[in-house]
Design a protein around this motif. Structure first.
Motif: not given
Length: 187
Positions: A19, A31-33
């Motif tokens: 990621t 959270r989003r990568c």
């Protein structure tokens, strides 16, 4: 790097889940990568790929899994022309690594999970026809069995007069594997 005989890379292959993040995640956050992918990893597996790209004939020798998740690794090795014919198989789930790349600091954090995945043994290695190899490259792992594998190569060379280069790759655990250096041509 074209050669008549193949190179044998002895060690492991794993699934790396990578990621890419703007920064290292803070504890207890969601959270989003920025991006993510999986790839084939493992030192001997990676060395076999590099040697193949350089034009060498290469075989990989390590424990392989019959798990469906492992099929992607086998397909990747096959697509690259890296042989696996002499590898033993297990029904156990394969090892994997979670790799976190943080762009702001340039750091790489790797979390390994091998769940006591079996390693190849001297007995597995003894079934290989060494006459097809001019070079055998080892990862520093499973020291007692790796020493026996190296000695069998030295015995083969003495018996046949056909020299096989032995090299060794240390990522970690130098002190625990220091005795693996003696039989090697290159460390």
């Amino acid at each position: 790097m074209s050669q008549v005989k193949s190179v044998l890379c002895v060690g492991c292959t794993v699934i790396d889940f990578v990621t890419i993040n703007g920064s290292f995640p803070k504890e207890d956050t969601d959270r989003r990568c920025l991006d993510g992918f999986w790839q084939r990893g493992g030192n001997a597996s990676n060395v076999s790929t590099v040697l193949r790209v350089l034009g060498c004939k290469v075989d990989f020798f390590g424990m392989l899994s019959r798990s469906d998740a492992f099929r992607v690794l086998l397909d990747d090795l096959g697509k690259r022309g890296i042989g696996t014919n002499d590898c033993p198989f297990t029904d156990r789930d394969p090892p994997f690594s979670s790799v976190i790349l943080a762009q702001d600091s340039g750091t790489r954090t790797i979390i390994h999970c091998n769940k006591d995945y079996p390693q190849t043994t001297y007995e597995d290695f003894s079934k290989i026809d060494l006459s097809q190899y001019g070079w055998v490259h080892f990862e520093a792992r499973n020291t007692p069995h790796t020493l026996k594998m190296m000695q069998s190569i030295r015995d083969y060379t003495q018996r046949t007069g056909q020299a096989i280069i032995i090299s060794l790759d240390f990522e970690t655990r130098y002190e625990q594997n220091q005795e693996l250096c003696a039989p090697c041509d290159f460390v």
